[in-house]
Scaffold this active site. Structure first.
Site, PDB file in Angstrom:
ATOM      1  N   GLY A  11      12.960 -26.190  -4.698  1.00  0.00           N
ATOM      2  CA  GLY A  11      14.701 -26.697  -5.554  1.00  0.00           C
ATOM      3  C   GLY A  11      14.552 -25.735  -5.645  1.00  0.00           C
ATOM      4  N   THR A 114       5.807 -21.203  -3.669  1.00  0.00           N
ATOM      5  CA  THR A 114       6.590 -20.222  -2.691  1.00  0.00           C
ATOM      6  C   THR A 114       5.745 -18.952  -2.764  1.00  0.00           C
ATOM      7  OG1 THR A 114       8.609 -21.370  -2.845  1.00  0.00           O
ATOM      8  CG2 THR A 114       8.305 -19.138  -1.707  1.00  0.00           C
ATOM      9  N   ASP A 136      13.512 -22.543 -13.925  1.00  0.00           N
ATOM     10  CA  ASP A 136      12.409 -22.934 -15.720  1.00  0.00           C
ATOM     11  C   ASP A 136      11.992 -20.938 -16.016  1.00  0.00           C
ATOM     12  OD1 ASP A 136      12.459 -24.939 -14.739  1.00  0.00           O
ATOM     13  OD2 ASP A 136      10.659 -24.572 -13.398  1.00  0.00           O
ATOM     14  N   ARG A 274      20.966 -41.515 -28.535  1.00  0.00           N
ATOM     15  CA  ARG A 274      21.492 -41.835 -27.365  1.00  0.00           C
ATOM     16  C   ARG A 274      20.408 -41.144 -25.969  1.00  0.00           C
ATOM     17  NH1 ARG A 274      26.399 -44.351 -26.340  1.00  0.00           N
ATOM     18  NH2 ARG A 274      26.403 -46.114 -27.778  1.00  0.00           N
TER      19      ARG A 274
END
Length: 356
Positions: A11, A114, A136, A274
């Site tokens: 990513g 990776t 992360d 929400r």
């Protein structure tokens, strides 16, 4: 002539270009006869022979740019036995192309998967130096990864903006942040963004505890609540579904962690609730100054290791110093928030609910 390949895999995140710049400036300055080849679209480019010779000027003006000038991809990755003696067709192709092109070494920027692939290549004769890239912050061997600070900053911007509308309408906002296996982004962003409840994968939460924290705020005259939840957070009931070392995996199409929490809260709380999911917003934009400096330092260290022909390792931040660790200490391991984390304990001291 030193012929070095560069690739970014997995990513995207902020800081990849800054790290590439650090590598390039170090190598071009130190070795006048170096040749840098940019491999396009991660490991896929190494399999498909997609690379081009790069000049120093191509690394100018990219320090503040997000994304990666080399492109990236999450494929191909092996799905079984990531670290074993078996070499699949894709891995064999990468090794063969590396040898045929007569690369001196590869510099690879990426996260967990990776690093696994880099370790496999390293064990099979490929000279590899890696850099720890992931929002992360879940790579072992390094105190922090680059991209983490930038992602936390983006998440905090999101949380900050929600407070005013939450207070105005007396709403509960559930903010689902990235972090499937590790909750570092949610923990740090929740702290900096003044979340009232922080739910991370490492601590299965009790719905009753979450409701208790909300009701306590209501009793104190605070009619709104902000809940930061990691995408990998699970309830105690879900955690109980795990058997042995097998992790709980949601069924395909099942509601996200945030959507599930909103549904459960809606059945118990008479409030407007929400869900907001910033998603890849956390990966985008310019890297923070902290990440820019970290990337440049790590890039310079990677260049130094190449010049010293110190291969099979990952650049790492250790305290305030930039060092390196063997890939064997990194591959196949995930750095989660430890149960005795000082940050967790200090969050509790601040009165933040962790759903316990």
């Amino acid at each position: 002539m030193m012929k070095i390949g560069l690739l970014t895999s997995g990513g995207d995140c902020q800081g990849l270009n800054a790290a590439l710049r650090g590598v390039a400036k170090t190598l071009f300055k130190a070795v006048p006869y170096v040749e840098l080849y940019g491999i396009q679209d991660g490991y896929r480019g190494l399999i498909e022979c997609k690379w081009r010779k790069m000049k120093l000027k191509e690394f100018s003006g990219i320090l503040r740019e997000g994304g990666t000038i080399l492109g990236t991809s999450k494929q191909p990755y092996r799905t079984k036995q990531d670290i074993d003696e078996h070499i699949d067709a894709n891995t064999a192709a990468m090794i063969r192309n590396y040898q045929d092109e007569r690369f001196e070494a590869l510099i690879v920027l990426g996260g967990n998967k990776t690093q696994k692939t880099a370790f496999t290549l390293s064990r099979n004769g490929v000279n590899v130096v890696t850099l720890p890239k992931t929002i992360d912050n879940d790579l072992c061997g390094t105190d922090y990864t680059f991209g983490f600070d930038s992602a936390v900053t983006k998440a905090v911007e999101f949380l900050d903006a929600i407070h005013t509308t939450a207070a105005a309408h007396g709403r509960i906002f559930v903010i689902e942040l990235m972090g499937n296996k590790a909750g570092w982004v949610t923990l740090y962003a929740g702290l900096a963004g003044s979340a009232d409840v922080i739910l991370v994968p490492e601590i299965p939460y009790s719905l009753g505890s979450v409701i208790g924290a909300i009701n306590k705020r209501i009793q104190l005259g605070k009619g709104f609540s902000i809940i930061a939840i990691a995408e990998g957070a699970i309830s105690r009931e879900e955690a109980a579904m795990s058997t042995g070392n097998q992790e709980f995996e949601p069924e395909p199409g099942r509601a996200s962690s945030g959507a599930k929490l909103v549904r459960m809260l809606g059945e118990k709380q008479n409030q407007d609730i929400r869900l907001l999911v910033p998603g890849h917003f956390q990966r985008g934009g310019a890297p923070t100054p902290h990440d820019r400096v970290l990337c440049l330092r790590m890039g310079a260290k990677a260049g130094e290791l190449i010049l010293r022909r110190q291969y099979g390792c990952m650049v790492a931040l250790q305290g305030t110093s930039i060092g390196y660790v063997p890939l064997s200490d990194v591959a196949g391991k995930t750095k989660t928030i430890p149960p005795d984390s000082e940050v967790l304990e200090q969050a509790r001291m601040l009165g933040i609910s962790l759903g316990e």
